[in-house]
Design a protein around this motif. Structure first.
Motif, PDB file in Angstrom:
ATOM      1  N   ALA A 221       0.751  -1.167   0.015  1.00 15.34           N
ATOM      2  CA  ALA A 221       0.055   0.162   0.027  1.00 15.34           C
ATOM      3  C   ALA A 221       1.036   1.081   0.107  1.00 15.34           C
ATOM      4  O   ALA A 221       0.563   2.267  -0.795  1.00 15.34           O
ATOM      5  CB  ALA A 221      -0.989   0.029   1.132  1.00 15.34           C
ATOM      6  N   LEU A 222       2.082   1.169   0.795  1.00 14.41           N
ATOM      7  CA  LEU A 222       2.669   2.466   0.658  1.00 14.41           C
ATOM      8  C   LEU A 222       3.582   2.525  -0.608  1.00 14.41           C
ATOM      9  O   LEU A 222       3.594   3.671  -1.121  1.00 14.41           O
ATOM     10  CB  LEU A 222       3.856   2.189   1.875  1.00 14.41           C
ATOM     11  N   ILE A 223       3.804   1.415  -1.106  1.00 10.92           N
ATOM     12  CA  ILE A 223       4.498   1.740  -2.490  1.00 10.92           C
ATOM     13  C   ILE A 223       3.519   2.339  -3.496  1.00 10.92           C
ATOM     14  O   ILE A 223       3.993   3.246  -4.174  1.00 10.92           O
ATOM     15  CB  ILE A 223       5.269   0.287  -3.080  1.00 10.92           C
ATOM     16  N   ARG A 224       2.248   1.728  -3.409  1.00 14.58           N
ATOM     17  CA  ARG A 224       1.214   2.213  -4.598  1.00 14.58           C
ATOM     18  C   ARG A 224       0.986   3.780  -4.417  1.00 14.58           C
ATOM     19  O   ARG A 224       0.873   4.399  -5.172  1.00 14.58           O
ATOM     20  CB  ARG A 224      -0.050   1.286  -4.313  1.00 14.58           C
ATOM     21  N   ASN A 225       0.795   4.149  -2.966  1.00 16.39           N
ATOM     22  CA  ASN A 225       0.621   5.595  -2.725  1.00 16.39           C
ATOM     23  C   ASN A 225       1.803   6.652  -3.212  1.00 16.39           C
ATOM     24  O   ASN A 225       1.588   7.408  -3.707  1.00 16.39           O
ATOM     25  CB  ASN A 225       0.808   5.836  -1.149  1.00 16.39           C
ATOM     26  N   SER A 226       3.015   5.944  -2.997  1.00 13.68           N
ATOM     27  CA  SER A 226       4.121   6.759  -3.659  1.00 13.68           C
ATOM     28  C   SER A 226       4.022   6.728  -5.180  1.00 13.68           C
ATOM     29  O   SER A 226       4.372   7.853  -6.046  1.00 13.68           O
ATOM     30  CB  SER A 226       5.446   6.189  -3.245  1.00 13.68           C
ATOM     31  N   GLU A 227       3.617   5.516  -5.862  1.00 12.18           N
ATOM     32  CA  GLU A 227       3.301   5.479  -7.261  1.00 12.18           C
ATOM     33  C   GLU A 227       2.207   6.418  -7.766  1.00 12.18           C
ATOM     34  O   GLU A 227       2.433   6.980  -8.877  1.00 12.18           O
ATOM     35  CB  GLU A 227       3.104   4.224  -7.888  1.00 12.18           C
ATOM     36  N   LYS A 228       1.165   6.554  -6.975  1.00 12.21           N
ATOM     37  CA  LYS A 228       0.162   7.365  -7.249  1.00 12.21           C
ATOM     38  C   LYS A 228       0.600   8.960  -7.470  1.00 12.21           C
ATOM     39  O   LYS A 228       0.355   9.727  -8.069  1.00 12.21           O
ATOM     40  CB  LYS A 228      -0.899   7.347  -6.314  1.00 12.21           C
ATOM     41  N   MET A 229       1.352   9.437  -6.114  1.00 12.23           N
ATOM     42  CA  MET A 229       1.810  10.850  -6.198  1.00 12.23           C
ATOM     43  C   MET A 229       2.701  10.735  -7.461  1.00 12.23           C
ATOM     44  O   MET A 229       2.766  11.874  -7.988  1.00 12.23           O
ATOM     45  CB  MET A 229       2.401  11.061  -5.115  1.00 12.23           C
ATOM     46  N   LEU A 230       3.690   9.805  -7.848  1.00 10.99           N
ATOM     47  CA  LEU A 230       4.608  10.193  -9.002  1.00 10.99           C
ATOM     48  C   LEU A 230       3.864  10.222 -10.424  1.00 10.99           C
ATOM     49  O   LEU A 230       4.309  11.072 -11.045  1.00 10.99           O
ATOM     50  CB  LEU A 230       5.470   8.798  -9.192  1.00 10.99           C
ATOM     51  N   ASP A 231       2.780   9.624 -10.456  1.00 13.83           N
ATOM     52  CA  ASP A 231       1.843   9.595 -11.648  1.00 13.83           C
ATOM     53  C   ASP A 231       1.388  11.112 -11.717  1.00 13.83           C
ATOM     54  O   ASP A 231       1.620  11.917 -12.668  1.00 13.83           O
ATOM     55  CB  ASP A 231       0.697   9.010 -11.581  1.00 13.83           C
ATOM     56  N   GLU A 232       0.843  11.845 -10.577  1.00 13.61           N
ATOM     57  CA  GLU A 232       0.323  13.042 -10.378  1.00 13.61           C
ATOM     58  C   GLU A 232       1.539  14.098 -10.635  1.00 13.61           C
ATOM     59  O   GLU A 232       1.568  15.293 -11.451  1.00 13.61           O
ATOM     60  CB  GLU A 232      -0.181  13.300  -9.121  1.00 13.61           C
ATOM     61  N   ILE A 233       2.814  13.757 -10.342  1.00  9.57           N
ATOM     62  CA  ILE A 233       3.698  14.824 -10.499  1.00  9.57           C
ATOM     63  C   ILE A 233       4.188  14.529 -11.948  1.00  9.57           C
ATOM     64  O   ILE A 233       4.507  15.789 -12.425  1.00  9.57           O
ATOM     65  CB  ILE A 233       4.965  14.512  -9.310  1.00  9.57           C
ATOM     66  N   THR A 234       4.407  13.554 -12.164  1.00  7.19           N
ATOM     67  CA  THR A 234       4.915  13.434 -13.529  1.00  7.19           C
ATOM     68  C   THR A 234       3.828  14.272 -14.484  1.00  7.19           C
ATOM     69  O   THR A 234       4.233  14.893 -15.799  1.00  7.19           O
ATOM     70  CB  THR A 234       4.925  11.967 -14.108  1.00  7.19           C
ATOM     71  N   GLU A 235       2.580  14.041 -14.504  1.00  2.72           N
ATOM     72  CA  GLU A 235       1.649  14.498 -15.216  1.00  2.72           C
ATOM     73  C   GLU A 235       1.529  15.970 -15.154  1.00  2.72           C
ATOM     74  O   GLU A 235       1.407  16.667 -16.188  1.00  2.72           O
ATOM     75  CB  GLU A 235       0.161  13.891 -14.839  1.00  2.72           C
ATOM     76  N   ALA A 236       1.695  16.594 -14.033  1.00  9.04           N
ATOM     77  CA  ALA A 236       1.866  17.932 -13.694  1.00  9.04           C
ATOM     78  C   ALA A 236       2.989  18.749 -14.409  1.00  9.04           C
ATOM     79  O   ALA A 236       2.934  19.884 -14.666  1.00  9.04           O
ATOM     80  CB  ALA A 236       1.658  18.345 -12.258  1.00  9.04           C
ATOM     81  N   SER A 237       4.090  17.923 -14.676  1.00  9.83           N
ATOM     82  CA  SER A 237       5.102  18.460 -15.004  1.00  9.83           C
ATOM     83  C   SER A 237       5.381  18.504 -16.576  1.00  9.83           C
ATOM     84  O   SER A 237       6.138  19.161 -17.225  1.00  9.83           O
ATOM     85  CB  SER A 237       6.380  17.801 -14.511  1.00  9.83           C
TER      86      SER A 237
END
Ligand SMILES: [Fe+2]
Length: 238
Positions: A221-237
């Motif tokens: 679950a912790l890995i998935r949460n980090s991946e979710k944030m990474l997706d958001e950051i990548t998309e926003a950049s």
């Protein structure tokens, strides 16, 4: 995996002292499966000038990014670890501190700052400013007389919190860190790396420790949460 808390920018805070040390930390992160990292240099409003701070971290970020270009190391995004200050929830400066182009903001507390003013400010950050506050290494505050109130608050308001991977191997924090993860208070685990020799990244060891003590469900679950944030950051950049 994304590491959301690190002091890898050289020469800006108590973290990395040089470009070479930053590279060593990034190499250690890579070995541990970290593909992306947010540089979160400390900001202390009571002693730093905001403009000077922002210039300092941007310069260091640009320098490190160009130094590591082509080295195949984790990608670096710029953020800040902001020490809570009174009325931060009303402050326009907060937009300077968020992770990349997202609204995530890493907020460091002190034991004595955990009170109703803090709770009001966190609500204001979220409701008035559209910020997504992430409480940094929440296990560190477990001796605060208001720690239970803080936990109650973050559960009720659905506020995100982070633990340090290294806390699992520190006798003062092992028990409380596991308990917080098990009870569902924690969204992210991060390294809070400061150096290549002292406060080193311990992500791999920590995830294995969590799997062994609580089960794969919790580390997953912790890995998935980090991946979710990474997706958001990548998309926003983009
Ligand atoms: Fe930190």
């Amino acid at each position: 995996m994304l590491d959301i808390h690190s002091h890898i920018l050289p020469g800006v805070d108590d973290g990395s002292k040089s470009l070479d040390e930053s590279v060593k930390i990034l190499e250690m992160m890579k070995e541990q499966g970290i593909t992306d990292v947010i540089a979160t240099p400390h900001f202390y409003a009571f002693r730093e000038n905001l403009d000077e701070y922002l210039k300092k971290i941007q310069d260091s970020y640009n320098l490190l990014k160009s130094y590591v270009a082509g080295m195949n190391l984790p990608d670096i995004f710029l953020g800040t670890e902001v020490l809570y200050y009174y009325n931060i929830g009303e402050s326009e400066s907060v937009y300077n501190f968020t992770f990349g182009n997202t609204m995530y903001l890493l907020l460091e507390l002190t034991n004595s700052s955990i009170n109703s003013d803090l709770f009001k400010d966190i609500r204001n950050l979220r409701d008035k400013k559209g910020i997504i506050p992430v409480i940094a290494h929440i296990e560190r505050y477990h001796k605060s007389s208001n720690f239970r109130k803080l936990l109650k608050f973050i559960a009720k308001e659905n506020i995100q919190a982070q633990v340090n991977a290294s806390s699992l191997f520190d006798d003062d924090y092992t028990k409380i860190t596991l308990k917080l993860i098990k009870k569902g208070y924690i969204t992210y685990i991060a390294t809070d790396s400061h150096s290549a020799t002292g406060r080193v990244p311990m992500m791999n060891r920590a995830l294995k420790f969590i799997s062994n003590h609580l089960g794969n469900h919790y580390s997953g679950a912790l890995i998935r949460n980090s991946e979710k944030m990474l997706d958001e950051i990548t998309e926003a950049s983009n």
